[in-house]
Motif scaffolding. Structure first.
Motif, PDB file in Angstrom:
ATOM      1  N   UNK A   1      34.827  49.838  26.553  1.00  0.00           N
ATOM      2  CA  UNK A   1      35.256  49.335  25.502  1.00  0.00           C
ATOM      3  C   UNK A   1      33.997  48.908  24.513  1.00  0.00           C
ATOM      4  N   UNK A   2      34.233  49.055  23.183  1.00  0.00           N
ATOM      5  CA  UNK A   2      33.044  48.798  22.354  1.00  0.00           C
ATOM      6  C   UNK A   2      32.916  47.307  22.163  1.00  0.00           C
ATOM      7  N   UNK A   3      31.637  46.850  21.905  1.00  0.00           N
ATOM      8  CA  UNK A   3      31.365  45.454  21.586  1.00  0.00           C
ATOM      9  C   UNK A   3      32.404  44.761  20.540  1.00  0.00           C
ATOM     10  N   UNK A   4      32.693  43.474  21.065  1.00  0.00           N
ATOM     11  CA  UNK A   4      33.841  42.877  20.142  1.00  0.00           C
ATOM     12  C   UNK A   4      35.137  43.329  20.565  1.00  0.00           C
ATOM     13  N   UNK A   5      35.367  44.149  21.695  1.00  0.00           N
ATOM     14  CA  UNK A   5      36.623  44.442  22.093  1.00  0.00           C
ATOM     15  C   UNK A   5      37.185  43.628  23.316  1.00  0.00           C
ATOM     16  N   UNK A   6      38.309  43.879  23.605  1.00  0.00           N
ATOM     17  CA  UNK A   6      39.065  43.302  24.477  1.00  0.00           C
ATOM     18  C   UNK A   6      39.641  43.757  25.787  1.00  0.00           C
ATOM     19  N   UNK A   7      39.603  43.271  26.877  1.00  0.00           N
ATOM     20  CA  UNK A   7      40.191  43.801  28.342  1.00  0.00           C
ATOM     21  C   UNK A   7      40.884  42.690  29.082  1.00  0.00           C
ATOM     22  N   UNK A   8      41.907  43.036  29.670  1.00  0.00           N
ATOM     23  CA  UNK A   8      42.470  42.065  30.609  1.00  0.00           C
ATOM     24  C   UNK A   8      42.526  42.727  32.042  1.00  0.00           C
ATOM     25  N   UNK A   9      41.908  42.115  32.934  1.00  0.00           N
ATOM     26  CA  UNK A   9      41.873  42.312  34.146  1.00  0.00           C
ATOM     27  C   UNK A   9      43.050  41.591  35.055  1.00  0.00           C
ATOM     28  N   UNK A  10      43.452  42.348  35.873  1.00  0.00           N
ATOM     29  CA  UNK A  10      44.444  41.728  37.148  1.00  0.00           C
ATOM     30  C   UNK A  10      43.789  41.702  38.334  1.00  0.00           C
ATOM     31  N   UNK A  11      44.535  40.872  39.282  1.00  0.00           N
ATOM     32  CA  UNK A  11      44.072  40.990  40.441  1.00  0.00           C
ATOM     33  C   UNK A  11      45.540  40.664  41.418  1.00  0.00           C
ATOM     34  N   UNK A  12      45.761  41.659  41.944  1.00  0.00           N
ATOM     35  CA  UNK A  12      47.065  41.517  42.707  1.00  0.00           C
ATOM     36  C   UNK A  12      46.900  41.433  44.125  1.00  0.00           C
ATOM     37  N   UNK A  13      47.505  40.159  44.790  1.00  0.00           N
ATOM     38  CA  UNK A  13      47.309  39.921  46.045  1.00  0.00           C
ATOM     39  C   UNK A  13      48.325  40.502  47.190  1.00  0.00           C
ATOM     40  N   UNK A  14      47.965  40.680  48.406  1.00  0.00           N
ATOM     41  CA  UNK A  14      48.942  41.313  49.330  1.00  0.00           C
ATOM     42  C   UNK A  14      50.051  40.245  50.095  1.00  0.00           C
ATOM     43  N   UNK A  15      49.337  38.836  49.671  1.00  0.00           N
ATOM     44  CA  UNK A  15      49.928  37.694  50.404  1.00  0.00           C
ATOM     45  C   UNK A  15      51.112  37.243  50.038  1.00  0.00           C
ATOM     46  N   UNK A  16      51.854  36.596  50.543  1.00  0.00           N
ATOM     47  CA  UNK A  16      53.025  36.177  50.053  1.00  0.00           C
ATOM     48  C   UNK A  16      53.178  35.144  49.226  1.00  0.00           C
ATOM     49  N   UNK A  17      52.111  34.208  49.285  1.00  0.00           N
ATOM     50  CA  UNK A  17      51.773  32.933  48.488  1.00  0.00           C
ATOM     51  C   UNK A  17      50.557  32.632  48.031  1.00  0.00           C
ATOM     52  N   UNK A  18      50.115  33.171  47.187  1.00  0.00           N
ATOM     53  CA  UNK A  18      48.776  32.845  46.866  1.00  0.00           C
ATOM     54  C   UNK A  18      48.343  31.563  46.069  1.00  0.00           C
ATOM     55  N   UNK A  19      49.583  30.789  45.893  1.00  0.00           N
ATOM     56  CA  UNK A  19      49.534  29.523  45.383  1.00  0.00           C
ATOM     57  C   UNK A  19      48.706  28.331  46.482  1.00  0.00           C
ATOM     58  N   UNK A  20      48.452  29.006  47.646  1.00  0.00           N
ATOM     59  CA  UNK A  20      47.789  28.276  48.530  1.00  0.00           C
ATOM     60  C   UNK A  20      46.498  28.609  48.670  1.00  0.00           C
ATOM     61  N   UNK A  21      45.749  29.432  47.812  1.00  0.00           N
ATOM     62  CA  UNK A  21      44.437  30.027  47.557  1.00  0.00           C
ATOM     63  C   UNK A  21      43.899  29.578  46.386  1.00  0.00           C
ATOM     64  N   UNK A  22      42.721  29.096  46.224  1.00  0.00           N
ATOM     65  CA  UNK A  22      41.776  29.063  45.144  1.00  0.00           C
ATOM     66  C   UNK A  22      41.384  30.471  44.679  1.00  0.00           C
ATOM     67  N   UNK A  23      41.393  30.792  43.660  1.00  0.00           N
ATOM     68  CA  UNK A  23      41.193  32.208  43.059  1.00  0.00           C
ATOM     69  C   UNK A  23      40.011  32.172  42.204  1.00  0.00           C
ATOM     70  N   UNK A  24      39.052  33.284  42.230  1.00  0.00           N
ATOM     71  CA  UNK A  24      38.121  33.561  41.372  1.00  0.00           C
ATOM     72  C   UNK A  24      37.881  34.661  40.922  1.00  0.00           C
ATOM     73  N   UNK A  25      36.981  34.955  39.784  1.00  0.00           N
ATOM     74  CA  UNK A  25      36.494  36.117  39.363  1.00  0.00           C
ATOM     75  C   UNK A  25      34.812  35.913  39.276  1.00  0.00           C
ATOM     76  N   UNK A  26      34.242  37.053  39.820  1.00  0.00           N
ATOM     77  CA  UNK A  26      32.904  37.226  39.922  1.00  0.00           C
ATOM     78  C   UNK A  26      32.507  38.592  39.303  1.00  0.00           C
ATOM     79  N   UNK A  27      31.383  38.830  39.050  1.00  0.00           N
ATOM     80  CA  UNK A  27      30.848  40.221  38.416  1.00  0.00           C
ATOM     81  C   UNK A  27      29.430  40.481  38.962  1.00  0.00           C
ATOM     82  N   UNK A  28      29.304  41.808  39.001  1.00  0.00           N
ATOM     83  CA  UNK A  28      27.962  42.102  39.629  1.00  0.00           C
ATOM     84  C   UNK A  28      27.483  43.509  38.538  1.00  0.00           C
ATOM     85  N   UNK A  29      26.251  43.180  37.919  1.00  0.00           N
ATOM     86  CA  UNK A  29      25.794  44.395  37.219  1.00  0.00           C
ATOM     87  C   UNK A  29      24.588  45.141  38.029  1.00  0.00           C
ATOM     88  N   UNK A  30      24.331  46.336  37.794  1.00  0.00           N
ATOM     89  CA  UNK A  30      23.534  47.144  38.618  1.00  0.00           C
ATOM     90  C   UNK A  30      22.106  46.238  38.549  1.00  0.00           C
TER      91      UNK A  30
END
Length: 123
Positions: free
Chosen positions: A12-41
């Motif tokens: 995407x160009x600077x100033x643009x937008x994206x939406x990331x999704x994270x799908x979980x295989x477990x049946x009840x993610x409501x029992x988990x704290x969730x987070x996003x992390x990132x790593x650049x080269x």
């Protein structure tokens, strides 16, 4: 075993937008704290945002505050990261993660990780 799969990355160009999704295989993610992390080269993995069990409590890194929004839909076993006003320095591989217990911005506290989705922001 919890399996997490990210999607939604891209270029995407600077100033643009994206939406990331994270799908979980477990049946009840409501029992988990969730987070996003990132790593650049050549850099260490860094905290982006986390969200509590219900979605009512969120916390962001200063670098993304007011630009990124973390959310979750426990009925769909999915977490999201809405990113707007993207900058070239947001370029990284983005990972979702899950843990039991209290919220944390420490990557080492998370037990389960996805494979990552690449976000590239051009200037």
């Amino acid at each position: 075993q919890v399996q997490l799969v990210e999607s939604g990355g891209g270029m995407v160009q600077a100033g643009g937008s994206l939406r990331l999704s994270c799908a979980a295989s477990i049946g009840a993610i409501r029992t988990y704290v969730m987070g996003w992390f990132r790593q650049a080269p050549g850099k260490e993995r860094e905290f982006v945002a986390h969200i509590d069990y219900s979605g009512g409590g969120t916390y962001y890194a200063d670098s993304v505050k007011d630009r990124f929004t973390i959310s979750r839909d426990n009925d769909k076993n999915t977490m999201y990261l809405q990113m707007k006003s993207l900058k070239p320095e947001d370029t990284a591989n983005y990972y979702c993660a899950a843990k039991r217990g209290v919220n944390s911005y420490n990557a080492g506290d998370y037990a389960y990780w996805g494979q990552g989705t690449q976000v590239t922001v051009s200037s």
